[in-house]
Design a protein around this motif. Structure first.
Motif, PDB file in Angstrom:
ATOM      1  N   LEU A 167       2.961  -7.247  -7.591  1.00 30.05           N
ATOM      2  CA  LEU A 167       3.141  -6.312  -6.668  1.00 30.05           C
ATOM      3  C   LEU A 167       2.994  -6.931  -5.200  1.00 30.05           C
ATOM      4  N   LEU A 168       4.119  -6.644  -4.409  1.00 32.64           N
ATOM      5  CA  LEU A 168       4.070  -6.975  -3.150  1.00 32.64           C
ATOM      6  C   LEU A 168       4.666  -5.927  -2.180  1.00 32.64           C
ATOM      7  N   THR A 169       4.590  -6.348  -0.799  1.00 32.87           N
ATOM      8  CA  THR A 169       4.858  -5.277   0.115  1.00 32.87           C
ATOM      9  C   THR A 169       6.087  -5.848   1.158  1.00 32.87           C
ATOM     10  N   ARG A 170       6.655  -4.941   1.911  1.00 31.95           N
ATOM     11  CA  ARG A 170       7.478  -5.105   2.619  1.00 31.95           C
ATOM     12  C   ARG A 170       7.303  -4.250   3.845  1.00 31.95           C
ATOM     13  N   GLN A 171       7.206  -4.795   4.886  1.00 33.02           N
ATOM     14  CA  GLN A 171       6.902  -3.988   6.164  1.00 33.02           C
ATOM     15  C   GLN A 171       7.395  -4.830   7.388  1.00 33.02           C
ATOM     16  N   PHE A 172       7.729  -4.126   8.706  1.00 30.72           N
ATOM     17  CA  PHE A 172       8.118  -4.711   9.715  1.00 30.72           C
ATOM     18  C   PHE A 172       7.023  -5.400  10.352  1.00 30.72           C
ATOM     19  N   ARG A 173       7.293  -6.669  10.971  1.00 33.54           N
ATOM     20  CA  ARG A 173       6.448  -7.534  11.779  1.00 33.54           C
ATOM     21  C   ARG A 173       7.037  -8.015  12.978  1.00 33.54           C
ATOM     22  N   TRP A 174       6.605  -7.375  13.754  1.00 40.21           N
ATOM     23  CA  TRP A 174       7.259  -7.832  15.302  1.00 40.21           C
ATOM     24  C   TRP A 174       7.121  -9.417  15.499  1.00 40.21           C
ATOM     25  N   LEU A 232      11.605  -7.485   8.539  1.00 43.66           N
ATOM     26  CA  LEU A 232      11.095  -6.856   7.377  1.00 43.66           C
ATOM     27  C   LEU A 232      10.702  -8.075   6.432  1.00 43.66           C
ATOM     28  N   LEU A 233       9.356  -8.403   6.358  1.00 45.86           N
ATOM     29  CA  LEU A 233       8.796  -9.327   5.878  1.00 45.86           C
ATOM     30  C   LEU A 233       8.294  -8.791   4.423  1.00 45.86           C
ATOM     31  N   VAL A 234       8.642  -9.721   3.344  1.00 43.26           N
ATOM     32  CA  VAL A 234       7.983  -9.534   2.213  1.00 43.26           C
ATOM     33  C   VAL A 234       6.757 -10.468   1.742  1.00 43.26           C
ATOM     34  N   GLU A 235       5.547  -9.476   1.543  1.00 47.64           N
ATOM     35  CA  GLU A 235       4.235 -10.115   1.679  1.00 47.64           C
ATOM     36  C   GLU A 235       3.422  -9.662   0.622  1.00 47.64           C
ATOM     37  N   LEU A 245       9.541 -15.379  -7.496  1.00 49.39           N
ATOM     38  CA  LEU A 245       9.629 -17.017  -7.440  1.00 49.39           C
ATOM     39  C   LEU A 245      10.916 -17.556  -7.097  1.00 49.39           C
ATOM     40  N   ALA A 246      11.961 -16.951  -7.576  1.00 50.48           N
ATOM     41  CA  ALA A 246      13.392 -17.390  -6.993  1.00 50.48           C
ATOM     42  C   ALA A 246      13.629 -16.965  -5.765  1.00 50.48           C
ATOM     43  N   GLN A 247      13.055 -15.902  -5.188  1.00 47.30           N
ATOM     44  CA  GLN A 247      13.169 -15.615  -3.750  1.00 47.30           C
ATOM     45  C   GLN A 247      12.285 -16.650  -2.887  1.00 47.30           C
ATOM     46  N   ILE A 307      11.515 -15.048   0.562  1.00 51.45           N
ATOM     47  CA  ILE A 307      10.002 -14.756   0.563  1.00 51.45           C
ATOM     48  C   ILE A 307       9.458 -15.935   1.260  1.00 51.45           C
ATOM     49  N   ASP A 308       9.172 -15.974   2.526  1.00 56.51           N
ATOM     50  CA  ASP A 308       8.739 -17.059   3.391  1.00 56.51           C
ATOM     51  C   ASP A 308       7.621 -16.953   4.208  1.00 56.51           C
ATOM     52  N   ASP A 309       6.827 -15.922   3.674  1.00 60.32           N
ATOM     53  CA  ASP A 309       5.446 -15.739   4.301  1.00 60.32           C
ATOM     54  C   ASP A 309       4.433 -16.701   3.636  1.00 60.32           C
TER      55      ASP A 309
END
Length: 223
Positions: free
Chosen positions: A86-93, A104-107, A191-193, A199-201
């Protein structure tokens, strides 16, 4: 003149913020000379002047600015049977203004501790952001995230979950301005992302790589 956060309360009711670090004496090669409060917004920016004894025995006077946002916690919920996380996606200024295409960062779900216990804090964040009730959480590591200027230490947890633990829609708290999309991804896809840079957070990369190398999705976990 009075300074909010120092001798008079700031908008969060805090005082004495200019005193942090003045008492430190654990390292005999570092002598704190002054702490200046530069800004007390939601978090705190300080400039500290200290003497530092170098390896050759000479002393130098240095100044460092530190951004104090408190410590935090993040969690990677995983379901081994279904092979999902389970991950999240949200806007990060901050990432948007620094070149991210849409911000929009996947975290991994995360939050600040304030004065809360890390385990209690991350269980609460998981319920708010992911809509999942976590029972047992495992502390994976607690790295310093940006030690050159930010004081934050991040407690990284992992926890097993099942479909039955999904108690709500998640999405975060509207009153705190949160608008969070919940992502349930196959672990192999997540993991592929990471490999593809999607996914770079940092905290999320650490947790996913831990899960692959020594965690629930490692070859050792199957033994």
């Amino acid at each position: 003149m009075s300074q909010p956060g120092a001798d008079v309360p700031d908008h969060r009711g805090r005082t004495g913020l200019h005193l942090t670090g003045r008492e430190l004496d654990r390292n005999p090669d570092v002598v704190v000379r002054d702490v200046e409060l530069l800004c007390a917004g939601w978090h705190v920016l300080r400039k500290t002047t200290f003497d530092h004894r170098r390896a050759d025995g000479t002393w130098s006077t240095q100044q460092r600015e530190t951004y104090d946002r408190g410590d935090g916690a993040a969690v990677l919920p995983y379901d081994v049977e279904r092979g999902t996380v389970l991950l999240t996606r949200q806007f990060r200024w901050p990432v948007y203004v620094n070149g991210h295409p849409d911000g929009l960062l996947v975290e991994a779900a995360a939050g600040l501790l304030d004065d809360e216990d890390p385990v209690a804090a991350i269980k609460r964040e998981a319920a708010e952001e992911l809509g999942v009730q976590l029972r047992d959480v495992e502390l994976v590591m607690a790295p310093w995230m940006s030690p050159g200027s930010v004081t934050e230490r991040l407690h990284l947890f992992a926890a097993a979950y099942s479909a039955a633990d999904r108690s709500g829609a998640g999405g975060g708290l509207v009153e705190e301005g949160e608008d969070i999309e919940v992502l349930e991804l196959p672990f192999t896809e997540a993991l592929a992302q990471v490999r593809e840079g999607c996914i770079d957070d940092a905290k999320t990369v650490l947790l996913l790589q831990w899960a692959a190398l020594s965690g629930p999705f490692s070859s050792a976990a199957d033994v």
